[in-house]
Design a protein around this motif. Structure first.
Motif, PDB file in Angstrom:
ATOM      1  N   PRO A   7      34.330  45.493  25.885  1.00 15.44           N
ATOM      2  CA  PRO A   7      33.564  46.407  25.007  1.00 15.44           C
ATOM      3  C   PRO A   7      32.062  46.397  25.261  1.00 15.44           C
ATOM      4  O   PRO A   7      31.422  47.445  25.268  1.00 15.44           O
ATOM      5  N   VAL A   8      31.488  45.212  25.487  1.00 11.84           N
ATOM      6  CA  VAL A   8      30.043  45.138  25.711  1.00 11.84           C
ATOM      7  C   VAL A   8      29.664  45.834  27.010  1.00 11.84           C
ATOM      8  O   VAL A   8      28.721  46.638  27.072  1.00 11.84           O
ATOM      9  N   ALA A   9      30.387  45.529  28.073  1.00 11.01           N
ATOM     10  CA  ALA A   9      30.100  46.149  29.369  1.00 11.01           C
ATOM     11  C   ALA A   9      30.344  47.652  29.316  1.00 11.01           C
ATOM     12  O   ALA A   9      29.597  48.439  29.907  1.00 11.01           O
ATOM     13  N   ALA A  10      31.397  48.078  28.586  1.00 10.65           N
ATOM     14  CA  ALA A  10      31.709  49.509  28.486  1.00 10.65           C
ATOM     15  C   ALA A  10      30.575  50.270  27.825  1.00 10.65           C
ATOM     16  O   ALA A  10      30.227  51.384  28.242  1.00 10.65           O
ATOM     17  N   ALA A  11      29.966  49.685  26.797  1.00 11.73           N
ATOM     18  CA  ALA A  11      28.840  50.343  26.116  1.00 11.73           C
ATOM     19  C   ALA A  11      27.642  50.474  27.051  1.00 11.73           C
ATOM     20  O   ALA A  11      26.972  51.517  27.099  1.00 11.73           O
ATOM     21  N   ARG A  12      27.369  49.433  27.817  1.00 12.46           N
ATOM     22  CA  ARG A  12      26.244  49.478  28.753  1.00 12.46           C
ATOM     23  C   ARG A  12      26.522  50.478  29.878  1.00 12.46           C
ATOM     24  O   ARG A  12      25.617  51.189  30.345  1.00 12.46           O
ATOM     25  N   ILE A  13      27.761  50.527  30.340  1.00 11.05           N
ATOM     26  CA  ILE A  13      28.124  51.483  31.402  1.00 11.05           C
ATOM     27  C   ILE A  13      27.933  52.913  30.913  1.00 11.05           C
ATOM     28  O   ILE A  13      27.458  53.780  31.657  1.00 11.05           O
ATOM     29  N   VAL A  67      18.850  54.279  42.213  1.00 11.79           N
ATOM     30  CA  VAL A  67      19.371  53.104  42.933  1.00 11.79           C
ATOM     31  C   VAL A  67      19.489  51.914  41.982  1.00 11.79           C
ATOM     32  O   VAL A  67      20.504  51.206  41.979  1.00 11.79           O
ATOM     33  N   TYR A  68      18.469  51.696  41.184  1.00 13.35           N
ATOM     34  CA  TYR A  68      18.475  50.570  40.246  1.00 13.35           C
ATOM     35  C   TYR A  68      19.606  50.705  39.229  1.00 13.35           C
ATOM     36  O   TYR A  68      20.345  49.739  38.964  1.00 13.35           O
ATOM     37  N   SER A  69      19.754  51.908  38.655  1.00 11.33           N
ATOM     38  CA  SER A  69      20.807  52.115  37.647  1.00 11.33           C
ATOM     39  C   SER A  69      22.185  51.988  38.263  1.00 11.33           C
ATOM     40  O   SER A  69      23.107  51.412  37.654  1.00 11.33           O
ATOM     41  N   ASN A  70      22.374  52.495  39.472  1.00 13.00           N
ATOM     42  CA  ASN A  70      23.670  52.382  40.142  1.00 13.00           C
ATOM     43  C   ASN A  70      24.002  50.939  40.465  1.00 13.00           C
ATOM     44  O   ASN A  70      25.166  50.527  40.396  1.00 13.00           O
ATOM     45  N   GLU A  71      22.983  50.168  40.806  1.00  2.00           N
ATOM     46  CA  GLU A  71      23.207  48.759  41.120  1.00  2.00           C
ATOM     47  C   GLU A  71      23.684  47.993  39.886  1.00  2.00           C
ATOM     48  O   GLU A  71      24.652  47.213  39.955  1.00  2.00           O
ATOM     49  N   ILE A  72      23.015  48.223  38.756  1.00  5.03           N
ATOM     50  CA  ILE A  72      23.426  47.551  37.524  1.00  5.03           C
ATOM     51  C   ILE A  72      24.816  48.028  37.102  1.00  5.03           C
ATOM     52  O   ILE A  72      25.674  47.226  36.690  1.00  5.03           O
ATOM     53  N   ARG A  73      25.059  49.306  37.219  1.00  2.00           N
ATOM     54  CA  ARG A  73      26.361  49.873  36.852  1.00  2.00           C
ATOM     55  C   ARG A  73      27.461  49.274  37.722  1.00  2.00           C
ATOM     56  O   ARG A  73      28.570  48.971  37.243  1.00  2.00           O
ATOM     57  N   SER A  74      27.170  49.099  39.003  1.00  2.00           N
ATOM     58  CA  SER A  74      28.159  48.513  39.913  1.00  2.00           C
ATOM     59  C   SER A  74      28.483  47.072  39.517  1.00  2.00           C
ATOM     60  O   SER A  74      29.642  46.657  39.551  1.00  2.00           O
ATOM     61  N   GLN A  75      27.445  46.324  39.136  1.00  5.05           N
ATOM     62  CA  GLN A  75      27.665  44.937  38.728  1.00  5.05           C
ATOM     63  C   GLN A  75      28.553  44.859  37.492  1.00  5.05           C
ATOM     64  O   GLN A  75      29.361  43.932  37.356  1.00  5.05           O
ATOM     65  N   LEU A  76      28.394  45.826  36.586  1.00  2.00           N
ATOM     66  CA  LEU A  76      29.177  45.804  35.342  1.00  2.00           C
ATOM     67  C   LEU A  76      30.580  46.365  35.533  1.00  2.00           C
ATOM     68  O   LEU A  76      31.535  45.885  34.917  1.00  2.00           O
ATOM     69  N   GLN A  77      30.735  47.353  36.375  1.00  2.00           N
ATOM     70  CA  GLN A  77      31.994  48.083  36.430  1.00  2.00           C
ATOM     71  C   GLN A  77      32.840  47.782  37.662  1.00  2.00           C
ATOM     72  O   GLN A  77      34.067  47.703  37.561  1.00  2.00           O
ATOM     73  N   ASP A  78      32.222  47.634  38.811  1.00  2.00           N
ATOM     74  CA  ASP A  78      33.003  47.496  40.042  1.00  2.00           C
ATOM     75  C   ASP A  78      33.729  46.157  40.091  1.00  2.00           C
ATOM     76  O   ASP A  78      33.207  45.123  39.661  1.00  2.00           O
ATOM     77  N   VAL A  79      34.909  46.200  40.647  1.00  2.00           N
ATOM     78  CA  VAL A  79      35.748  45.012  40.736  1.00  2.00           C
ATOM     79  C   VAL A  79      35.390  44.206  41.988  1.00  2.00           C
ATOM     80  O   VAL A  79      34.961  44.763  43.000  1.00  2.00           O
ATOM     81  N   ASP A  80      35.570  42.881  41.884  1.00  2.00           N
ATOM     82  CA  ASP A  80      35.436  41.998  43.051  1.00  2.00           C
ATOM     83  C   ASP A  80      36.808  41.952  43.713  1.00  2.00           C
ATOM     84  O   ASP A  80      37.738  41.304  43.216  1.00  2.00           O
ATOM     85  N   TYR A  81      36.947  42.671  44.841  1.00  2.00           N
ATOM     86  CA  TYR A  81      38.266  42.828  45.452  1.00  2.00           C
ATOM     87  C   TYR A  81      38.879  41.490  45.862  1.00  2.00           C
ATOM     88  O   TYR A  81      40.097  41.284  45.701  1.00  2.00           O
ATOM     89  N   ALA A  82      38.083  40.612  46.391  1.00  3.33           N
ATOM     90  CA  ALA A  82      38.632  39.320  46.828  1.00  3.33           C
ATOM     91  C   ALA A  82      39.227  38.567  45.644  1.00  3.33           C
ATOM     92  O   ALA A  82      40.356  38.036  45.714  1.00  3.33           O
ATOM     93  N   GLU A  83      38.486  38.548  44.541  1.00  3.64           N
ATOM     94  CA  GLU A  83      38.982  37.854  43.357  1.00  3.64           C
ATOM     95  C   GLU A  83      40.177  38.574  42.752  1.00  3.64           C
ATOM     96  O   GLU A  83      41.165  37.942  42.339  1.00  3.64           O
ATOM     97  N   ALA A  84      40.106  39.908  42.704  1.00  7.68           N
ATOM     98  CA  ALA A  84      41.187  40.678  42.084  1.00  7.68           C
ATOM     99  C   ALA A  84      42.488  40.546  42.873  1.00  7.68           C
ATOM    100  O   ALA A  84      43.573  40.384  42.296  1.00  7.68           O
ATOM    101  N   ILE A  85      42.391  40.609  44.215  1.00  3.68           N
ATOM    102  CA  ILE A  85      43.605  40.491  45.032  1.00  3.68           C
ATOM    103  C   ILE A  85      44.186  39.084  44.917  1.00  3.68           C
ATOM    104  O   ILE A  85      45.413  38.901  44.867  1.00  3.68           O
ATOM    105  N   SER A  86      43.326  38.082  44.844  1.00  2.00           N
ATOM    106  CA  SER A  86      43.807  36.708  44.664  1.00  2.00           C
ATOM    107  C   SER A  86      44.521  36.566  43.331  1.00  2.00           C
ATOM    108  O   SER A  86      45.602  35.946  43.252  1.00  2.00           O
ATOM    109  N   ASN A  87      43.898  37.154  42.274  1.00  2.44           N
ATOM    110  CA  ASN A  87      44.534  37.106  40.952  1.00  2.44           C
ATOM    111  C   ASN A  87      45.862  37.853  40.956  1.00  2.44           C
ATOM    112  O   ASN A  87      46.839  37.417  40.316  1.00  2.44           O
ATOM    113  N   LEU A  88      45.881  39.006  41.673  1.00  2.00           N
ATOM    114  CA  LEU A  88      47.114  39.798  41.718  1.00  2.00           C
ATOM    115  C   LEU A  88      48.243  38.993  42.371  1.00  2.00           C
ATOM    116  O   LEU A  88      49.394  39.005  41.882  1.00  2.00           O
ATOM    117  N   SER A  89      47.934  38.305  43.452  1.00  2.00           N
ATOM    118  CA  SER A  89      48.956  37.485  44.127  1.00  2.00           C
ATOM    119  C   SER A  89      49.434  36.354  43.221  1.00  2.00           C
ATOM    120  O   SER A  89      50.636  36.077  43.124  1.00  2.00           O
TER     121      SER A  89
END
Length: 409
Positions: A44-50, A362-384
């Motif tokens: 919820p907190v990240a969603a509001a900031r996004i 650029v600055y806003s997209n960078e912050i948005r990416s940090q809040l919203q984008d997934v870490d693929y390495a971590e996500a794929i490890s968790n998925l396995s």
């Protein structure tokens, strides 16, 4: 001793499997969408900031489009003004050439012919359109051609004096247009002069020439008042030219008073010709200290074609024409250069704003990416790992579900 019923075993096992499956689906969705937060409940907190960052990016995108539009319009205007200066410079060169005392009447006629072509070229530039098909020098009247020929064939301004502005950031606006009147029309003249126009109430289609001042002392007695000219019956089946001071209504001497279509006559030191007039037609000589660059060129052409240098006072009139035309052309160039300087300041402001908006994006997209984008390495490890846990839970539940007293009966 704790008693565990078969229903509790099955319910607990199913709930556990469902929880593991929900976690697995959530991680799978993150991997497929590339987003860590796909719905507000995920964080919820990240969603509001996004959401706020999305609004900021939409705002920046809108202003970036406005800034690009402003940049395009200003560059197009700057290009038109540069082309105008090139044309006026060529007209000036022809004017200097016309001042050569060894030129024959045919030579002056040839120069006048090229001046007419350059005049039309300058009008085409002043009627430049933008990408949307609007005339850039017409003020708010974008659909109205900036300069058109009147009934006498002279170029006159038809737009208004509006200036369009565009907001390119919060509280930051920049003018993106300039009206042609301020650039091409309101140009300081070498000496008080006039421009002639036919009344809109005339029905005969009569025309009046651009004319010229032939007696400066007499003209200065009338300036700055305008001169009204009317065609009246001379009582002998012909027409007579009458003139009045428009402010005082005093009659002015017309020489000669008898009207002949295309014949020259003088009034208050000004010489003009009227063509195809009928009784009741009216004309006005509007005196002014300012003169459009079009009128300056038209009067130059008129002088080259009509001044007889061999007539008494003809050489002096011709010399005055060349000298005044050079001053008028220099003043016109100065007017355009001044506007180019203003455009340069606006273009610098737009460029600075574009750089700021780009950095903000650029600055806003960078912050948005940090809040919203997934870490693929971590996500794929968790998925396995979650897939492994779910598979183990399913196998375990299958084994436990077979533990029943009924199997021992």
């Amino acid at each position: 001793m704790i008693r565990i019923s078969s229903q509790q075993v099955f319910s607990g096992g199913i709930n556990r499997l469902q929880d593991l499956n929900v976690g697995l689906n959530k991680t799978s969705e993150q991997v497929s969408t590339g987003k860590r937060v796909n719905r507000p409940s995920d964080d919820p907190v990240a969603a509001a900031r996004i959401l706020k960052l999305d609004q900021e990016l939409a705002r920046v995108d809108t202003y970036q489009r406005n800034a690009q539009l402003a940049d395009n319009r200003l560059k197009q205007e700057e290009s038109a003004l540069a082309s105008s200066i090139d044309v006026i410079q060529r007209v000036r060169e022809l004017t200097v050439q016309a001042g050569n005392g060894t030129l024959s009447p045919n030579d002056r006629a040839s120069i006048a012919s090229e001046l007419k072509e350059r005049l039309g070229q300058l009008a085409t530039i002043a009627n430049t359109k933008d990408a949307s098909g609007e005339y850039i020098f017409s003020g708010f009247q974008g659909n109205q051609q900036a300069f058109t020929k009147n009934v006498s064939g002279d170029w006159v301004y038809r737009g208004d004096e509006g200036q369009r502005v565009l907001e390119i950031d919060d509280g930051v606006t920049v003018p993106i247009s300039d009206h042609g009147k301020g650039i091409y029309v309101d140009v300081q003249a070498a000496e008080p002069t006039f421009f002639a126009e036919a009344s809109s109430s005339n029905t005969s289609g009569a025309r009046i020439s651009s004319g010229m001042v032939v007696d400066r002392a007499e003209f200065d007695l009338v300036y700055p008042d305008d001169i009204s000219i009317s065609m009246v019956d001379d009582g002998a089946g012909g027409l007579e030219v009458q003139a009045f001071n428009r402010r005082t209504n005093d009659p002015l001497v017309v020489d000669p008073p008898a009207y002949t279509s295309g014949g020259s006559f003088e009034v208050a030191g000004a010489q003009v010709e009227i063509f195809d007039a009928a009784i009741g037609d009216e004309f006005t000589l509007k005196t002014a200290q300012k003169q459009s660059v079009f009128t300056s060129i038209e009067k130059l052409i008129y002088g080259l074609e009509n001044i007889d240098k061999s007539a008494p006072g003809g050489q002096d009139a011709y010399d005055d024409l060349i000298a005044n035309s050079l001053i008028n052309l220099d003043n016109a160039q100065e007017s355009i250069i001044k506007k180019q300087t203003e455009l340069g300041g606006r273009m610098n402001a737009v460029e600075s704003t574009q750089d700021f908006l780009a950095d903000s994006s650029v600055y806003s997209n960078e912050i948005r990416s940090q809040l919203q984008d997934v870490d693929y390495a971590e996500a794929i490890s968790n998925l396995s790992f979650q897939s492994f846990v779910l598979q183990a839970a399913q196998q375990s539940f299958a084994q436990v579900s077979r533990l029943s007293l009924f199997d021992r009966l």
